[in-house]
Design a protein around this motif. Structure first.
Motif, short mmCIF file in Angstrom:
data_model
loop_
_atom_site.label_atom_id
_atom_site.label_comp_id
_atom_site.label_asym_id
_atom_site.label_seq_id
_atom_site.Cartn_x
_atom_site.Cartn_y
_atom_site.Cartn_z
N GLU A 228 0.82 -1.37 0.13
CA GLU A 228 0.21 -0.20 0.17
C GLU A 228 1.04 1.38 0.09
O GLU A 228 0.91 2.39 -0.52
N ARG A 229 1.64 1.78 0.81
CA ARG A 229 2.63 2.24 0.61
C ARG A 229 3.44 3.07 -0.42
O ARG A 229 3.75 3.70 -0.91
N SER A 230 4.29 1.40 -1.36
CA SER A 230 4.46 2.14 -2.19
C SER A 230 3.23 2.63 -3.89
O SER A 230 4.16 3.53 -4.52
N ILE A 231 1.88 2.00 -3.26
CA ILE A 231 0.69 2.21 -4.52
C ILE A 231 1.38 3.81 -3.70
O ILE A 231 0.83 4.92 -5.03
N GLN A 232 0.57 4.08 -2.93
CA GLN A 232 0.13 5.28 -2.54
C GLN A 232 1.50 6.70 -2.81
O GLN A 232 1.26 7.63 -3.49
N ALA A 233 2.41 6.05 -3.11
CA ALA A 233 3.93 6.94 -3.35
C ALA A 233 3.90 7.24 -4.33
O ALA A 233 4.00 8.39 -5.28
N GLY B 109 -1.41 17.18 -6.66
CA GLY B 109 -3.07 18.37 -5.91
C GLY B 109 -4.18 18.25 -6.57
O GLY B 109 -5.12 18.55 -7.27
N LYS B 110 -3.73 16.95 -6.68
CA LYS B 110 -5.77 15.66 -7.31
C LYS B 110 -5.66 14.92 -6.20
O LYS B 110 -4.58 14.35 -5.48
N GLN B 111 -7.19 14.22 -6.20
CA GLN B 111 -7.38 14.13 -4.94
C GLN B 111 -7.41 12.62 -5.70
O GLN B 111 -7.83 12.02 -6.29
N LEU B 112 -6.94 11.07 -4.59
CA LEU B 112 -6.53 10.61 -5.08
C LEU B 112 -8.04 9.69 -4.87
O LEU B 112 -7.99 9.69 -3.86
N LYS B 113 -7.72 8.52 -5.34
CA LYS B 113 -8.58 7.59 -4.90
C LYS B 113 -8.47 6.45 -4.34
O LYS B 113 -7.55 6.49 -3.73
N HIS B 114 -9.51 5.66 -4.05
CA HIS B 114 -9.29 4.90 -2.83
C HIS B 114 -7.62 3.35 -3.35
O HIS B 114 -7.59 3.56 -4.51
N ILE B 115 -6.88 3.74 -1.80
CA ILE B 115 -5.90 2.70 -2.14
C ILE B 115 -5.80 1.17 -2.13
O ILE B 115 -6.67 1.03 -0.43
N PRO B 116 -5.75 0.18 -2.75
CA PRO B 116 -5.74 -1.29 -1.64
C PRO B 116 -4.68 -1.66 -0.44
O PRO B 116 -3.61 -0.78 -1.20
N ASP B 117 -4.52 -2.39 0.20
CA ASP B 117 -4.05 -2.73 1.31
C ASP B 117 -2.30 -3.10 0.21
O ASP B 117 -1.98 -3.64 0.93
N GLY B 118 -2.81 -4.15 -0.97
CA GLY B 118 -1.86 -4.50 -1.38
C GLY B 118 -1.90 -4.56 -3.11
O GLY B 118 -3.57 -4.64 -3.42
#
Length: 123
Positions: free
Chosen positions: A18-23, A31-40
């Motif tokens: 999840e941290r890698s996906i978020q980064a 500047g854009k709102q992020l959609k849901h990030i999966p746990d992995g």
């Protein structure tokens, strides 16, 4: 625990945290709102050396979620931000809500991922 179990079952899988996906998403969407990030994201090995593996979003839910949040995660690209299949791992607290939302979305023919598996963590 889910990642370790999946890796034990199939040593050749890859896992994106999840941290890698978020980064990565933060770099792409300043500047854009992020959609849901999966746990992995689980990457299954391809059938041969030429093919890429299938990517499956992993969601682990151990507390009772809101129906709205589950629908967002299960939804198509415009709500979830992903077109990957989904494996939703649930326990006693979360399973009822997740299964009810899934049934309702199927019944209403709402846009969903190409494939959704709901897996009981207690098993």
């Amino acid at each position: 625990e889910v990642r370790m179990k999946l890796e034990a079952e199939e040593p050749k899988v890859e896992w994106i945290s999840e941290r890698s996906i978020q980064a990565e998403r933060e770099l792409q969407a300043k500047g854009k709102q992020l959609k849901h990030i999966p746990d992995g994201i689980l990457i299954l090995p391809g059938s041969d050396t030429e093919s890429e593996g299938e990517e499956i979003d992993i969601e682990v839910q151990i507390s009772k979620p809101s129906s709205q949040k589950v629908a967002e995660v299960m939804g198509g690209y415009w709500t979830s931000g992903s077109t990957n299949p989904l494996r939703y791992y649930v326990n006693k607290q979360s399973g009822g809500v997740v299964r009810a939302v899934y049934r309702k979305m199927v019944q209403e023919r709402r846009a969903m991922r190409p494939r959704i598996e709901i897996i009981n963590l207690d098993e």
